[in-house]
Design a protein around this motif. Structure first.
Motif, PDB file in Angstrom:
ATOM      1  N   CYS A  39       0.848  -1.195   0.000  1.00 51.79           N
ATOM      2  CA  CYS A  39       0.000   0.000   0.000  1.00 51.79           C
ATOM      3  C   CYS A  39       0.883   1.244   0.000  1.00 51.79           C
ATOM      4  N   CYS A  42      -0.113   3.793   3.362  1.00 52.00           N
ATOM      5  CA  CYS A  42       0.442   3.507   4.697  1.00 52.00           C
ATOM      6  C   CYS A  42       1.848   2.912   4.605  1.00 52.00           C
ATOM      7  N   CYS A  62      -7.067  -2.202   2.153  1.00 50.51           N
ATOM      8  CA  CYS A  62      -5.779  -2.325   2.847  1.00 50.51           C
ATOM      9  C   CYS A  62      -5.997  -2.522   4.358  1.00 50.51           C
ATOM     10  N   GLY A  64      -3.910  -2.035   6.600  1.00 50.94           N
ATOM     11  CA  GLY A  64      -3.118  -1.066   7.359  1.00 50.94           C
ATOM     12  C   GLY A  64      -3.763   0.297   7.481  1.00 50.94           C
ATOM     13  N   CYS A  65      -4.551   0.710   6.465  1.00 52.53           N
ATOM     14  CA  CYS A  65      -5.121   2.062   6.496  1.00 52.53           C
ATOM     15  C   CYS A  65      -6.539   2.126   5.924  1.00 52.53           C
ATOM     16  N   SER A  67      -7.453   1.835   2.903  1.00 50.67           N
ATOM     17  CA  SER A  67      -7.572   2.396   1.553  1.00 50.67           C
ATOM     18  C   SER A  67      -8.153   1.352   0.613  1.00 50.67           C
TER      19      SER A  67
HETATM   20 ZN   LIG Z   1      -2.611   1.117   3.489  1.00 51.95          ZN
END
Ligand SMILES: [Zn+2]
Length: 253
Positions: A39, A42, A62, A64-65, A67
């Motif tokens: 990604c 992030c 994603c 992690g974030c 998105s």
């Molecule tokens: Zn991300």
């Protein structure tokens, strides 16, 4: 267990995902750590992304974030084709996406203003058809996947135009049917079930076609419809899990 969890994620409206995500993204980032996907927002890599959407799309959200494909594409575009990371800018972000919000808040060059009717991330609670900002106030404006929810989208476009400085730019993406020349709207289609059937989601009021560009121009913008995906390799598109098709509308006042 895993499929139950993915099913649950797909059922939660994004508004609530925003709140939940602050608690869970750190755990997800560890659990999903790997090397198959990356990604650019992030800046973390994973063995998979969450499946998401209706109909469901594999490996798109994603961990992690949060998105989605289109957010990652825009982030690359901002870096590659705009002054977003270079110049000092006053930015209005309407309906702030969490994936962007966390990163932009930390950018020293951005004087960052967020606005929305109900998002917990918005500093200024406001109606897009009547923004509480001066004329010519912002250098950049981001407002994605909002206009399809607004009855008078022309008024919203005019407000966006009004608050931008001369020569300022904006990204105002909407869900599109690229096979459609003309936007489809019908005020008699009002039930959530019919709206989902005809417009693609229970709370959408129209389905934009390629005349979206004309609508923006009628509101006063100079518009470039950029097929940025064509500049990227297939491997990169797969690794970053980018959209299959997306035109980026770069608007200038
Ligand atoms: Zn991300």
């Amino acid at each position: 267990m895993k499929s139950a969890k993915l099913f649950l994620i797909n059922k939660i409206p994004r508004k609530y995902l925003i709140i939940l995500s602050f608690l869970f993204v750190k755990i997800f980032s560890i659990f999903f750590y790997g090397h198959k996907f990356y990604c650019p927002i992030c800046q973390k890599s994973f063995w998979k992304f969450f499946d998401y959407g209706r109909p469901i799309r594999k490996n798109v959200l994603c961990p992690g974030c949060l998105s989605l494909e289109r957010h990652r594409l825009l982030w690359l575009f901002f870096k590659d084709k705009t002054n977003f990371f270079k110049d000092n800018i006053r930015l209005l972000h309407i309906a702030p996406e969490q994936a962007f919000y966390k990163k932009i808040k930390k950018m020293n060059n951005v004087d960052y203003v967020t606005s929305d009717l109900e998002s917990p991330l918005a500093q200024v609670k406001a109606d897009i058809k009547n923004l509480p900002f001066d004329d010519n106030e912002f250098d950049v404006l981001i407002c994605n996947h909002v206009l399809e929810h607004i009855d008078d989208d022309k008024k919203a476009m005019q407000e966006i135009w009004r608050v931008l400085k001369p020569n300022a730019w904006a990204i105002v993406q909407v869900p599109m049917d690229f096979s459609r020349i003309k936007t489809f709207e019908d005020k008699n289609i009002t039930s959530p079930k019919d709206r989902e059937k005809y417009f693609g989601q229970h709370d959408h009021l129209r389905l934009y076609g390629l005349d979206y560009k004309d609508r923006l121009e009628q509101a006063g913008f100079k518009v470039d419809a950029i097929d940025y995906l064509t500049l990227l390799s297939d491997n990169r598109k797969k690794y970053l899990a980018l959209p299959k098709k997306e035109l980026i509308y770069l608007l200038r006042k």
